[in-house]
Structures are given as C-alpha cells and as structure tokens.
Design an enzyme around this catalytic site. Structure first.
Site, mmCIF file in Angstrom:
data_model
loop_
_atom_site.group_PDB
_atom_site.id
_atom_site.type_symbol
_atom_site.label_atom_id
_atom_site.label_comp_id
_atom_site.label_asym_id
_atom_site.label_seq_id
_atom_site.Cartn_x
_atom_site.Cartn_y
_atom_site.Cartn_z
ATOM 1 N N ARG A 70 0.849 -1.207 0.000
ATOM 2 C CA ARG A 70 0.000 0.000 0.000
ATOM 3 C C ARG A 70 0.885 1.257 0.000
ATOM 4 O O ARG A 70 1.141 1.829 -1.054
ATOM 5 C CB ARG A 70 -0.965 -0.053 1.204
ATOM 6 C CG ARG A 70 -2.130 0.918 1.114
ATOM 7 C CD ARG A 70 -1.791 2.315 1.519
ATOM 8 N NE ARG A 70 -1.343 2.432 2.901
ATOM 9 C CZ ARG A 70 -0.811 3.548 3.407
ATOM 10 N NH1 ARG A 70 -0.678 4.624 2.645
ATOM 11 N NH2 ARG A 70 -0.385 3.596 4.651
ATOM 12 N N ASP A 71 1.405 1.631 1.166
ATOM 13 C CA ASP A 71 2.249 2.833 1.230
ATOM 14 C C ASP A 71 3.429 2.683 0.268
ATOM 15 O O ASP A 71 3.848 3.630 -0.403
ATOM 16 C CB ASP A 71 2.750 3.019 2.678
ATOM 17 C CG ASP A 71 3.102 4.454 3.027
ATOM 18 O OD1 ASP A 71 3.509 5.188 2.116
ATOM 19 O OD2 ASP A 71 2.991 4.835 4.200
ATOM 20 N N HIS A 86 4.656 4.932 12.799
ATOM 21 C CA HIS A 86 4.698 4.836 11.329
ATOM 22 C C HIS A 86 5.705 5.884 10.862
ATOM 23 O O HIS A 86 5.377 7.058 10.668
ATOM 24 C CB HIS A 86 3.298 5.109 10.784
ATOM 25 C CG HIS A 86 3.162 5.092 9.297
ATOM 26 N ND1 HIS A 86 2.541 4.056 8.607
ATOM 27 C CD2 HIS A 86 3.522 5.987 8.342
ATOM 28 C CE1 HIS A 86 2.538 4.332 7.317
ATOM 29 N NE2 HIS A 86 3.130 5.509 7.120
ATOM 30 N N HIS A 136 8.392 7.400 8.286
ATOM 31 C CA HIS A 136 9.058 7.488 6.986
ATOM 32 C C HIS A 136 10.515 7.854 7.277
ATOM 33 O O HIS A 136 10.836 8.405 8.331
ATOM 34 C CB HIS A 136 8.339 8.498 6.089
ATOM 35 C CG HIS A 136 7.049 7.943 5.545
ATOM 36 N ND1 HIS A 136 6.936 7.431 4.277
ATOM 37 C CD2 HIS A 136 5.837 7.769 6.128
ATOM 38 C CE1 HIS A 136 5.700 6.987 4.096
ATOM 39 N NE2 HIS A 136 5.008 7.178 5.199
ATOM 40 N N CYS A 170 4.060 9.231 0.079
ATOM 41 C CA CYS A 170 2.657 9.573 -0.128
ATOM 42 C C CYS A 170 2.587 10.516 -1.314
ATOM 43 O O CYS A 170 3.316 11.518 -1.348
ATOM 44 C CB CYS A 170 2.080 10.223 1.126
ATOM 45 S SG CYS A 170 0.414 10.849 0.895
ATOM 46 N N ASN A 192 8.753 4.357 3.750
ATOM 47 C CA ASN A 192 8.693 3.919 5.142
ATOM 48 C C ASN A 192 10.038 3.344 5.544
ATOM 49 O O ASN A 192 10.805 2.882 4.695
ATOM 50 C CB ASN A 192 7.665 2.778 5.294
ATOM 51 C CG ASN A 192 6.251 3.232 5.103
ATOM 52 O OD1 ASN A 192 5.627 2.907 4.105
ATOM 53 N ND2 ASN A 192 5.734 3.972 6.041
HETATM 54 P P1 HMG Z 1 -13.214 13.762 -3.707
HETATM 55 O O1 HMG Z 1 -12.898 14.090 -5.134
HETATM 56 O O2 HMG Z 1 -13.390 14.892 -2.750
HETATM 57 O O3 HMG Z 1 -14.449 12.752 -3.572
HETATM 58 O O4 HMG Z 1 -12.071 12.803 -3.183
HETATM 59 P P2 HMG Z 1 -15.966 12.831 -3.948
HETATM 60 O O5 HMG Z 1 -16.720 12.195 -2.828
HETATM 61 O O6 HMG Z 1 -16.355 14.220 -4.379
HETATM 62 O O7 HMG Z 1 -16.046 11.857 -5.225
HETATM 63 C C1 HMG Z 1 -15.366 12.179 -6.416
HETATM 64 C C2 HMG Z 1 -15.183 10.915 -7.224
HETATM 65 O O8 HMG Z 1 -14.375 9.986 -6.487
HETATM 66 C C3 HMG Z 1 -16.472 10.191 -7.532
HETATM 67 O O9 HMG Z 1 -16.288 9.550 -8.795
HETATM 68 C C4 HMG Z 1 -16.538 9.120 -6.487
HETATM 69 O O10 HMG Z 1 -17.268 7.991 -6.905
HETATM 70 C C5 HMG Z 1 -15.069 8.746 -6.344
HETATM 71 P P3 HMG Z 1 -16.871 10.204 -10.148
HETATM 72 O O11 HMG Z 1 -18.359 10.277 -9.899
HETATM 73 O O12 HMG Z 1 -16.225 11.561 -10.278
HETATM 74 O O13 HMG Z 1 -16.441 9.223 -11.198
HETATM 75 N N1 HMG Z 1 -14.774 8.176 -5.026
HETATM 76 C C6 HMG Z 1 -14.197 6.969 -4.865
HETATM 77 N N2 HMG Z 1 -13.747 6.050 -5.733
HETATM 78 C C7 HMG Z 1 -13.210 4.932 -5.227
HETATM 79 N N3 HMG Z 1 -13.104 4.697 -3.908
HETATM 80 C C8 HMG Z 1 -13.542 5.594 -3.007
HETATM 81 C C9 HMG Z 1 -14.119 6.782 -3.475
HETATM 82 N N4 HMG Z 1 -14.650 7.856 -2.862
HETATM 83 C C10 HMG Z 1 -15.050 8.695 -3.823
HETATM 84 N N5 HMG Z 1 -13.414 5.331 -1.693
HETATM 85 C C11 HMG Z 1 -11.308 11.028 -1.777
HETATM 86 C C12 HMG Z 1 -12.099 12.316 -1.857
HETATM 87 C C13 HMG Z 1 -11.107 10.746 -0.301
HETATM 88 C C14 HMG Z 1 -12.062 9.909 -2.460
HETATM 89 C C15 HMG Z 1 -9.928 11.254 -2.485
HETATM 90 O O14 HMG Z 1 -9.348 12.408 -1.971
HETATM 91 C C16 HMG Z 1 -8.991 10.104 -2.290
HETATM 92 O O15 HMG Z 1 -9.218 9.013 -2.793
HETATM 93 N N6 HMG Z 1 -7.896 10.330 -1.559
HETATM 94 C C17 HMG Z 1 -6.960 9.247 -1.227
HETATM 95 C C18 HMG Z 1 -5.588 9.801 -1.082
HETATM 96 C C19 HMG Z 1 -4.660 8.694 -0.670
HETATM 97 O O16 HMG Z 1 -4.911 7.530 -0.863
HETATM 98 N N7 HMG Z 1 -3.485 9.104 -0.110
HETATM 99 C C20 HMG Z 1 -2.478 8.175 0.309
HETATM 100 C C21 HMG Z 1 -2.841 7.388 1.536
HETATM 101 S S1 HMG Z 1 -2.660 8.288 3.064
HETATM 102 C C22 HMG Z 1 -0.979 8.099 3.462
HETATM 103 O O17 HMG Z 1 -0.202 7.631 2.659
HETATM 104 C C23 HMG Z 1 -0.519 8.455 4.851
HETATM 105 C C24 HMG Z 1 -0.261 7.216 5.734
HETATM 106 O O18 HMG Z 1 0.673 6.330 5.129
HETATM 107 C C25 HMG Z 1 0.280 7.666 7.095
HETATM 108 C C26 HMG Z 1 1.447 8.647 6.953
HETATM 109 O O19 HMG Z 1 2.493 8.277 6.372
HETATM 110 O O20 HMG Z 1 1.260 9.765 7.421
HETATM 111 C C27 HMG Z 1 -1.560 6.443 5.972
HETATM 112 MG MG MG Z 2 2.837 6.607 5.199
#
Ligand code: HMG
Ligand code: MG
Length: 304
Positions: A15-16, A207, A209, A240, A249
């Site tokens: 994932r990450d 967690h 990095h 990220c 990480n």
């Molecule tokens: P948005 O554009 O505000 O969402 O994104 P929305 O609700 O307005 O929907 C827009 C479109 O997204 C729609 O599709 C929805 O169906 C779709 P359209 O009608 O335009 O075709 N949608 C989805 N599709 C699939 N799965 C879903 C989903 N939800 C809505 N669950 C949203 C908001 C949260 C979806 C977006 O910002 C997003 O996906 N962000 C994810 C970012 C991400 O994955 N970042 C990396 C992980 S976090 C990280 O790495 C940190 C961590 O490791 C800890 C650390 O290191 O700090 C955990």
């Molecule tokens: Mg992370």
C-alpha cells in the site's frame, strides 16, 4: 527488557510502498508481492487502498486484489478506506480489517483527502458504524505527527486531539505517522509521551518514513517508551503522493535487524524478507533502500 517480548509489525509495502511508485504494478504483481511477504511470517499486511483511482491510480483494482487473498492463513490483510464508499467496496471484497486516515494538519488533510479535519471525522463516523456492524476492526492513522509538508511544524496537542478522537470513535489502534520523515528521537519521545497520557501505549503504533534517516533511531526510543507496534515496508518502499519530498517507510529488514538484535520476537524471518526486498526492488528497477537488505545481499554474494 524481557527477551521474549513480542513486537507487531504491520507491513506497508503493498500500500504505502507502491502508492507513490512511478511504475504501476498490476493486481497480479501486487498479489505476488503480498504472497511472498506472507510467506516470511508477517502476520499483518496492508494490502491496498479503496481510494479514488483518479487520486491514486497505483491502488486501482483493490476489489479484485482483495477477493483473491486467502481468508484462512492466519494473516490479517487490511486496507485503507477514506469514506463509506471505500468501506463498502472493501467489505464486498472480503476485507477483514480496514483503516481510516486522518491528519493533524489541516493543509495535509485538504491535500490528501480533499476535506478539513472535522469533515474527515464526519466521513469516518458511518465507516466506524458500518464496520462495527460487520465485525470488522478499524485502525486509525494520524498523518503529519512530526511536521507537515505544506504548513511546517505541527502542535503536539493537535496530534493528541486527532489520535484521541479516532480512539474514542472506536479505532482499536492508532498509527502515528511521521509522513515527511523529518522527526528526531527527542521530538518523537516527547510526542509519544504526550499521546500515551491520553491513550494506552498498547493502542499506539509508530509509522516512520525515513526521509532524513532518523526512523530506526525513532523506533528505538519508542521501544524504550513501551511502544510495541510499528509499520514498515520491505526495501523501504513508499511515500505519499500528497506529501511532496517524503521518501519511503522505514525498511522492514532494518526494523527486524534492530528488534531481533534487542531480543524481541516477531515471528518473521529476516533473511526471507530481505530476499523479497531484493526481488521487488529489481522488479521496480531501483536499488533497495534497506541498509540491512543490501548488507545481507552482499554477505550472501560473498558466500556463494
Ligand atoms: P473527492 O474528489 O473529494 O471525492 O475525493 P468525492 O466524494 O467528491 O467523489 C469524487 C469521485 O471519487 C467520484 O467519482 C466518487 O465515486 C469517487 P466520479 O463520480 O467523479 O467518477 N470516489 C471513490 N472512488 C473509489 N473509492 C472511493 C471513493 N470515494 C469517492 N473510496 C477522496 C475524496 C477521499 C475519495 C480522495 O481524496 C482520495 O481518494 N484520496 C486518497 C488519497 C490517498 O490515498 N493518499 C495516500 C494514503 S494516506 C498516506 O499515505 C498516509 C499514511 O501512510 C500515514 C502517513 O504516512 O502519514 C496512511
Ligand atoms: Mg505513510
């Protein structure tokens, strides 16, 4: 320290590790990585994210991937879900543990999930409710606990507030993310001490990095404070897409080398993890970022 104490490792590579890679791996290739990781003794593997494929194309196909993971091999395969839509897809695919991800910084929350911190909690409430009804445990992440890529320093109180909120809403484990990998051991110790006044240390995970090379030192101080759960990624993969400049990480190989040397039990075969790290690095066309992985590969080459 008791020599038989256990430490839980949550493996992040699928994932990450892959979410920021320029080379996008197919579902089949990601499954193969996950199977190899499970064969090393890892018992907690984050397999992917049910997020928007427009935001993170590397995680596309999570439903197809999770459908093919075994349910009876003693491994917990978890996934990130940002909202109810993600949770519903995860449940359809048979996922048995999920994680919501919040941030201690408003700027990062907006960049990563397109909403404020308060709005993110509004999205998490139905996720926690539905997951509880389905009997699926929910982990909670707090990003930017030691700094934000956009707004700089982050107040410890803000981290404690978000971590406590996640815990009170039902997350069983709170992973404190040094998203930009800039934290140093003294700050890490202060942060963990503050969080551990509000939450049980057994519910906290680290967690880290490794952007500035401090992750192992941070884990060492966290161990001294009683933390026993750490996230890591084979070959140090990761980053990220919404945290510019952050590297991967901490490498699972490096963490295992530290832990086993200190007498902690993990149930994980370090040499086997190092071989997986070498293989996935070759597949991605880059050198491993694990110092221990590289040292073990050099040792093996000398003994051929
Ligand atoms: P948005 O554009 O505000 O969402 O994104 P929305 O609700 O307005 O929907 C827009 C479109 O997204 C729609 O599709 C929805 O169906 C779709 P359209 O009608 O335009 O075709 N949608 C989805 N599709 C699939 N799965 C879903 C989903 N939800 C809505 N669950 C949203 C908001 C949260 C979806 C977006 O910002 C997003 O996906 N962000 C994810 C970012 C991400 O994955 N970042 C990396 C992980 S976090 C990280 O790495 C940190 C961590 O490791 C800890 C650390 O290191 O700090 C955990
Ligand atoms: Mg992370």
């Amino acid at each position: 320290m008791a020599t038989s104490e256990k430490v839980k490792i949550v493996e992040m590579a699928a994932r990450d590790g892959l979410q920021n890679e320029p080379r996008h791996l197919s579902v089949e290739a990601r499954l193969s990585l996950i199977r190899d990781l499970a064969a090393t003794g890892l018992r907690h593997i984050e397999g992917g994210a049910f997020v928007s494929p427009r935001w993170v194309p590397q995680m596309a196909g999570a439903e197809e991937l999770f459908r093919q993971l075994p349910s009876d091999d003693g491994v917990t395969y978890s996934a990130l879900v940002p909202n109810l839509q993600g949770l519903e897809a995860a449940l359809r695919a048979g996922c048995r543990e999920v994680a919501v991800f919040a941030a201690a910084s408003e700027a990062f929350s907006r960049s990563n999930i397109n909403c404020s911190i308060d709005e993110s909690f509004e999205r998490f409430a139905p996720v926690l409710h539905t997951a509880r009804e389905a009997g699926v445990p929910v982990r909670g992440y707090v990003s930017c606990v030691l700094g934000c890529p956009f707004s700089g320093p982050v107040a410890t109180d803000a981290v404690v507030r978000v971590a406590s909120r996640l815990y009170q809403m039902g997350c069983h484990e709170i992973s404190l993310g040094d998203t930009i990998g800039a934290g140093r051991p003294d700050e890490t110790a202060r942060l963990i001490e503050h969080c551990a006044r509000a939450l049980p240390i057994t519910a906290l995970a680290g967690h880290f990095h490794d952007t500035y090379g401090m992750a192992i030192a941070n884990i060492h101080v966290a161990l001294g404070l009683g933390m026993r759960t750490f996230d890591s990624s084979v070959a140090g993969l990761g980053g990220c897409p919404y945290s510019p400049g952050a590297s991967g990480n901490v490498a699972t190989e490096d963490v295992l080398y530290l832990l086993h040397g200190m007498g902690f039990e993990t149930g994980i075969d370090l040499d086997a993890v190092a071989r997986v790290g070498a293989r996935i690095s070759a597949e991605l066309g880059q050198p491993s970022r694990s110092r221990v992985g590289l040292a073990l590969a050099a040792r093996d080459a000398r003994h051929l």
